[in-house]
Design a protein around this motif. Sequence first.
Motif, PDB file in Angstrom:
ATOM      1  N   ILE A 116       0.854  -1.188   0.000  1.00  8.21           N
ATOM      2  CA  ILE A 116       0.000   0.000   0.000  1.00  8.21           C
ATOM      3  C   ILE A 116       0.887   1.233   0.000  1.00  8.21           C
ATOM      4  N   VAL A 117       0.543   2.196  -0.858  1.00  8.43           N
ATOM      5  CA  VAL A 117       1.248   3.475  -0.898  1.00  8.43           C
ATOM      6  C   VAL A 117       0.218   4.582  -0.711  1.00  8.43           C
ATOM      7  N   VAL A 118       0.478   5.462   0.257  1.00  6.81           N
ATOM      8  CA  VAL A 118      -0.362   6.645   0.456  1.00  6.81           C
ATOM      9  C   VAL A 118       0.468   7.849   0.041  1.00  6.81           C
ATOM     10  N   TYR A 119       0.004   8.520  -1.012  1.00 10.35           N
ATOM     11  CA  TYR A 119       0.650   9.739  -1.489  1.00 10.35           C
ATOM     12  C   TYR A 119      -0.036  10.919  -0.819  1.00 10.35           C
ATOM     13  N   VAL A 120       0.736  11.699  -0.093  1.00  3.62           N
ATOM     14  CA  VAL A 120       0.193  12.833   0.647  1.00  3.62           C
ATOM     15  C   VAL A 120       0.468  14.107  -0.138  1.00  3.62           C
ATOM     16  N   GLU A 121      -0.589  14.826  -0.444  1.00  3.20           N
ATOM     17  CA  GLU A 121      -0.442  16.145  -1.052  1.00  3.20           C
ATOM     18  C   GLU A 121      -0.256  17.119   0.104  1.00  3.20           C
ATOM     19  N   GLY A 122       0.970  17.576   0.289  1.00  6.57           N
ATOM     20  CA  GLY A 122       1.298  18.433   1.425  1.00  6.57           C
ATOM     21  C   GLY A 122       2.483  17.850   2.164  1.00  6.57           C
ATOM     22  N   GLU A 123       2.277  17.503   3.436  1.00  6.04           N
ATOM     23  CA  GLU A 123       3.381  17.002   4.260  1.00  6.04           C
ATOM     24  C   GLU A 123       2.941  15.777   5.055  1.00  6.04           C
ATOM     25  N   GLU A 124       3.800  14.749   5.069  1.00 10.05           N
ATOM     26  CA  GLU A 124       3.454  13.495   5.736  1.00 10.05           C
ATOM     27  C   GLU A 124       4.046  13.352   7.132  1.00 10.05           C
ATOM     28  N   ASP A 125       4.902  14.258   7.565  1.00  5.81           N
ATOM     29  CA  ASP A 125       5.700  14.070   8.778  1.00  5.81           C
ATOM     30  C   ASP A 125       4.902  13.623  10.006  1.00  5.81           C
ATOM     31  N   LEU A 126       3.850  14.324  10.353  1.00  3.13           N
ATOM     32  CA  LEU A 126       3.110  14.016  11.577  1.00  3.13           C
ATOM     33  C   LEU A 126       2.222  12.778  11.457  1.00  3.13           C
ATOM     34  N   LEU A 127       2.096  12.244  10.264  1.00  7.31           N
ATOM     35  CA  LEU A 127       1.241  11.069  10.077  1.00  7.31           C
ATOM     36  C   LEU A 127       1.845   9.813  10.699  1.00  7.31           C
ATOM     37  N   SER A 128       3.108   9.885  11.119  1.00 10.40           N
ATOM     38  CA  SER A 128       3.698   8.751  11.844  1.00 10.40           C
ATOM     39  C   SER A 128       2.939   8.502  13.148  1.00 10.40           C
ATOM     40  N   LEU A 129       2.374   9.547  13.748  1.00 13.64           N
ATOM     41  CA  LEU A 129       1.569   9.365  14.964  1.00 13.64           C
ATOM     42  C   LEU A 129       0.317   8.536  14.683  1.00 13.64           C
ATOM     43  N   VAL A 130      -0.329   8.805  13.569  1.00 12.12           N
ATOM     44  CA  VAL A 130      -1.522   8.040  13.193  1.00 12.12           C
ATOM     45  C   VAL A 130      -1.122   6.599  12.881  1.00 12.12           C
ATOM     46  N   ALA A 131       0.019   6.429  12.204  1.00 15.59           N
ATOM     47  CA  ALA A 131       0.503   5.079  11.906  1.00 15.59           C
ATOM     48  C   ALA A 131       0.745   4.299  13.198  1.00 15.59           C
ATOM     49  N   LEU A 132       1.329   4.943  14.203  1.00 15.16           N
ATOM     50  CA  LEU A 132       1.566   4.270  15.487  1.00 15.16           C
ATOM     51  C   LEU A 132       0.267   3.957  16.219  1.00 15.16           C
ATOM     52  N   LEU A 133      -0.709   4.803  16.058  1.00 13.71           N
ATOM     53  CA  LEU A 133      -1.982   4.594  16.743  1.00 13.71           C
ATOM     54  C   LEU A 133      -2.749   3.402  16.172  1.00 13.71           C
ATOM     55  N   TYR A 134      -2.612   3.148  14.862  1.00 16.47           N
ATOM     56  CA  TYR A 134      -3.417   2.105  14.216  1.00 16.47           C
ATOM     57  C   TYR A 134      -2.609   0.959  13.608  1.00 16.47           C
ATOM     58  N   CYS A 135      -1.313   0.918  13.829  1.00 18.82           N
ATOM     59  CA  CYS A 135      -0.506  -0.178  13.284  1.00 18.82           C
ATOM     60  C   CYS A 135      -0.937  -1.506  13.913  1.00 18.82           C
ATOM     61  N   PRO A 136      -0.757  -2.617  13.186  1.00 18.66           N
ATOM     62  CA  PRO A 136      -1.095  -3.925  13.756  1.00 18.66           C
ATOM     63  C   PRO A 136      -0.259  -4.196  15.017  1.00 18.66           C
ATOM     64  N   LEU A 137      -0.932  -4.319  16.138  1.00 19.37           N
ATOM     65  CA  LEU A 137      -0.293  -4.435  17.447  1.00 19.37           C
ATOM     66  C   LEU A 137       0.570  -5.693  17.546  1.00 19.37           C
ATOM     67  N   ASN A 138       1.804  -5.507  18.008  1.00 12.25           N
ATOM     68  CA  ASN A 138       2.789  -6.578  18.198  1.00 12.25           C
ATOM     69  C   ASN A 138       3.099  -7.337  16.914  1.00 12.25           C
ATOM     70  N   ASP A 139       2.785  -6.748  15.778  1.00 12.09           N
ATOM     71  CA  ASP A 139       2.993  -7.433  14.505  1.00 12.09           C
ATOM     72  C   ASP A 139       3.572  -6.507  13.439  1.00 12.09           C
ATOM     73  N   SER A 140       4.024  -5.316  13.831  1.00 13.29           N
ATOM     74  CA  SER A 140       4.514  -4.373  12.827  1.00 13.29           C
ATOM     75  C   SER A 140       5.459  -3.362  13.462  1.00 13.29           C
ATOM     76  N   TRP A 141       6.073  -2.579  12.598  1.00 12.04           N
ATOM     77  CA  TRP A 141       7.017  -1.532  12.990  1.00 12.04           C
ATOM     78  C   TRP A 141       6.688  -0.273  12.212  1.00 12.04           C
ATOM     79  N   VAL A 142       6.809   0.877  12.862  1.00 11.92           N
ATOM     80  CA  VAL A 142       6.689   2.166  12.186  1.00 11.92           C
ATOM     81  C   VAL A 142       8.099   2.745  12.121  1.00 11.92           C
TER      82      VAL A 142
END
Length: 175
Positions: A116-142
């Motif tokens: 999966i690729v998400v192309y962000v029009e603008g800036e992606e920097d703070l989206l790492s917080l959202v990735a950490l909030l919803y990443c597959p628990l104990n099964d992934s890395w951000v």
Amino acid sequence: MSSSPAARRELSYSWGYLFFDEPPLSVEKAWRLVQSSRFGKTLILVGDVVSKSFRERGLGDFFIVDGHTRRNLKVEDLPGKAEAFTCKNRPGEISRECYELLRNLLTSAIGRGKKIVVYVEGEEDLLSLVALLYCPLNDSWVIYGNFRGYLEVIPCTSFFRSVAENLLVKHFEKD
């Protein structure tokens, strides 16, 4: 959601494992860590340089990129058969559009064997917080590049998820 000055201060601290080497050495060290861990091997990559560096080694499952880098690199060769999505996000903010898209993709689409690729029009920097909030628990890395130039590798655990949630709830102004 707009970031507050307190959020920017707290986000300047590093979390997880840090690698100070340049790619490809930082990528190799990070991958060795992932391989030797008890957590899963799903990699959620935030940022153009990080995505490009991991992709060059055939690594990565979920990419969040904006097409802008401090090093003026062009991110190409992301997985050709990936599902591609787009959202808009202004610098220093987390847009409702990107938040909802990432939440939906990370909770339902990841792990189906498709890149999966998400192309962000603008800036992606703070989206790492959202990735950490919803990443597959104990099964992934951000994984993302810190603005100071090093690689941050964070296992998706309940601890790091709670840190991301606290930052989002306490320090981001709802729009």
